[in-house]
Design a protein around this motif. Structure first.
Motif, PDB file in Angstrom:
ATOM      1  N   GLU A   8      47.452   4.957 -10.638  1.00 52.77           N
ATOM      2  CA  GLU A   8      46.647   3.954  -9.942  1.00 52.77           C
ATOM      3  C   GLU A   8      45.284   4.541  -9.565  1.00 52.77           C
ATOM      4  O   GLU A   8      44.250   3.892  -9.727  1.00 52.77           O
ATOM      5  CB  GLU A   8      47.385   3.476  -8.695  1.00 52.77           C
ATOM      6  CG  GLU A   8      46.631   2.431  -7.911  1.00 52.77           C
ATOM      7  CD  GLU A   8      47.382   1.958  -6.675  1.00 52.77           C
ATOM      8  OE1 GLU A   8      46.848   1.083  -5.984  1.00 52.77           O
ATOM      9  OE2 GLU A   8      48.485   2.475  -6.393  1.00 52.77           O
ATOM     10  N   LEU A  40      48.576   0.796 -25.977  1.00 46.52           N
ATOM     11  CA  LEU A  40      48.951   0.468 -24.605  1.00 46.52           C
ATOM     12  C   LEU A  40      50.315  -0.193 -24.589  1.00 46.52           C
ATOM     13  O   LEU A  40      50.608  -1.055 -25.424  1.00 46.52           O
ATOM     14  CB  LEU A  40      47.907  -0.485 -24.017  1.00 46.52           C
ATOM     15  CG  LEU A  40      48.191  -1.092 -22.652  1.00 46.52           C
ATOM     16  CD1 LEU A  40      48.158  -0.016 -21.577  1.00 46.52           C
ATOM     17  CD2 LEU A  40      47.172  -2.170 -22.336  1.00 46.52           C
ATOM     18  N   THR A  42      53.161  -1.665 -21.424  1.00 49.07           N
ATOM     19  CA  THR A  42      53.312  -1.887 -19.985  1.00 49.07           C
ATOM     20  C   THR A  42      54.789  -1.978 -19.626  1.00 49.07           C
ATOM     21  O   THR A  42      55.620  -2.352 -20.443  1.00 49.07           O
ATOM     22  CB  THR A  42      52.618  -3.194 -19.536  1.00 49.07           C
ATOM     23  OG1 THR A  42      53.221  -4.300 -20.206  1.00 49.07           O
ATOM     24  CG2 THR A  42      51.131  -3.156 -19.815  1.00 49.07           C
ATOM     25  N   GLU A  44      56.569  -3.689 -16.277  1.00 49.70           N
ATOM     26  CA  GLU A  44      56.239  -4.439 -15.067  1.00 49.70           C
ATOM     27  C   GLU A  44      57.484  -5.004 -14.418  1.00 49.70           C
ATOM     28  O   GLU A  44      58.488  -5.219 -15.065  1.00 49.70           O
ATOM     29  CB  GLU A  44      55.292  -5.596 -15.415  1.00 49.70           C
ATOM     30  CG  GLU A  44      54.031  -5.158 -16.143  1.00 49.70           C
ATOM     31  CD  GLU A  44      53.155  -6.331 -16.512  1.00 49.70           C
ATOM     32  OE1 GLU A  44      52.663  -6.996 -15.581  1.00 49.70           O
ATOM     33  OE2 GLU A  44      52.964  -6.582 -17.708  1.00 49.70           O
ATOM     34  N   THR A  47      55.018  -7.989 -10.911  1.00 54.19           N
ATOM     35  CA  THR A  47      53.897  -8.737 -11.463  1.00 54.19           C
ATOM     36  C   THR A  47      54.361  -9.848 -12.391  1.00 54.19           C
ATOM     37  O   THR A  47      53.573 -10.709 -12.765  1.00 54.19           O
ATOM     38  CB  THR A  47      52.953  -7.820 -12.259  1.00 54.19           C
ATOM     39  OG1 THR A  47      53.686  -7.261 -13.349  1.00 54.19           O
ATOM     40  CG2 THR A  47      52.370  -6.727 -11.387  1.00 54.19           C
ATOM     41  N   ILE A  51      50.125  -8.183 -15.985  1.00 56.63           N
ATOM     42  CA  ILE A  51      49.234  -7.211 -16.631  1.00 56.63           C
ATOM     43  C   ILE A  51      49.202  -7.451 -18.137  1.00 56.63           C
ATOM     44  O   ILE A  51      48.137  -7.496 -18.747  1.00 56.63           O
ATOM     45  CB  ILE A  51      49.667  -5.767 -16.306  1.00 56.63           C
ATOM     46  CG1 ILE A  51      49.516  -5.506 -14.807  1.00 56.63           C
ATOM     47  CG2 ILE A  51      48.861  -4.762 -17.119  1.00 56.63           C
ATOM     48  CD1 ILE A  51      50.171  -4.234 -14.325  1.00 56.63           C
ATOM     49  N   SER A  52      50.376  -7.643 -18.723  1.00 58.68           N
ATOM     50  CA  SER A  52      50.450  -7.937 -20.164  1.00 58.68           C
ATOM     51  C   SER A  52      49.685  -9.199 -20.498  1.00 58.68           C
ATOM     52  O   SER A  52      48.970  -9.261 -21.499  1.00 58.68           O
ATOM     53  CB  SER A  52      51.906  -8.083 -20.599  1.00 58.68           C
ATOM     54  OG  SER A  52      52.613  -6.899 -20.384  1.00 58.68           O
ATOM     55  N   ILE A  55      45.852  -8.719 -20.429  1.00 61.47           N
ATOM     56  CA  ILE A  55      45.385  -7.982 -21.603  1.00 61.47           C
ATOM     57  C   ILE A  55      45.441  -8.865 -22.843  1.00 61.47           C
ATOM     58  O   ILE A  55      44.467  -8.973 -23.592  1.00 61.47           O
ATOM     59  CB  ILE A  55      46.228  -6.703 -21.822  1.00 61.47           C
ATOM     60  CG1 ILE A  55      46.057  -5.725 -20.661  1.00 61.47           C
ATOM     61  CG2 ILE A  55      45.899  -6.047 -23.164  1.00 61.47           C
ATOM     62  CD1 ILE A  55      44.715  -5.059 -20.556  1.00 61.47           C
ATOM     63  N   PHE A  65      47.485  -3.252 -27.916  1.00 63.15           N
ATOM     64  CA  PHE A  65      48.703  -3.574 -27.152  1.00 63.15           C
ATOM     65  C   PHE A  65      49.931  -3.516 -28.046  1.00 63.15           C
ATOM     66  O   PHE A  65      50.071  -4.295 -28.974  1.00 63.15           O
ATOM     67  CB  PHE A  65      48.583  -4.963 -26.519  1.00 63.15           C
ATOM     68  CG  PHE A  65      49.660  -5.265 -25.519  1.00 63.15           C
ATOM     69  CD1 PHE A  65      49.573  -4.758 -24.234  1.00 63.15           C
ATOM     70  CD2 PHE A  65      50.750  -6.036 -25.859  1.00 63.15           C
ATOM     71  CE1 PHE A  65      50.567  -5.029 -23.304  1.00 63.15           C
ATOM     72  CE2 PHE A  65      51.737  -6.313 -24.945  1.00 63.15           C
ATOM     73  CZ  PHE A  65      51.651  -5.815 -23.655  1.00 63.15           C
ATOM     74  N   GLY A  68      55.257  -4.879 -24.055  1.00 59.24           N
ATOM     75  CA  GLY A  68      55.397  -4.969 -22.618  1.00 59.24           C
ATOM     76  C   GLY A  68      56.851  -5.248 -22.281  1.00 59.24           C
ATOM     77  O   GLY A  68      57.522  -5.982 -22.992  1.00 59.24           O
ATOM     78  N   CYS A  70      59.266  -6.499 -19.048  1.00 60.30           N
ATOM     79  CA  CYS A  70      59.208  -7.100 -17.722  1.00 60.30           C
ATOM     80  C   CYS A  70      60.627  -7.359 -17.239  1.00 60.30           C
ATOM     81  O   CYS A  70      61.407  -8.016 -17.908  1.00 60.30           O
ATOM     82  CB  CYS A  70      58.412  -8.399 -17.769  1.00 60.30           C
ATOM     83  SG  CYS A  70      58.329  -9.220 -16.177  1.00 60.30           S
TER      84      CYS A  70
END
Length: 76
Positions: A8, A40, A42, A44, A47, A51-52, A55, A65, A68, A70
């Protein structure tokens, strides 16, 4: 393949250095990752995949990308 963990604080430092607003961050991430030929991913929870979404809403996201994950439920 080298994996770099971005904290962060790293993100705050990048924003400050680039004189960016938070809403500009997704575009900057895509540009930086593209320039450095990085990918990248992610992971998560709270959230809900935001974030995904931020992007992948932008042109050029598919260049950087990869995926992701989640999991919104606490028991997962």
């Amino acid at each position: 393949m080298e994996v770099k963990i971005v904290t962060e604080q790293d993100l705050y430092n990048m924003l400050e250095k680039a004189n960016l607003r938070a809403e500009d961050l997704p575009k900057k991430v895509i540009a930086e990752f593209t320039a450095k030929k990085l990918k990248l991913a992610t992971a998560e929870s709270c959230t809900g995949g935001l974030i995904s979404k931020l992007i992948t809403d932008l042109t050029g996201a598919s260049t950087v990308f990869d995926c992701g994950v989640c999991s919104y439920a606490n028991d997962i």
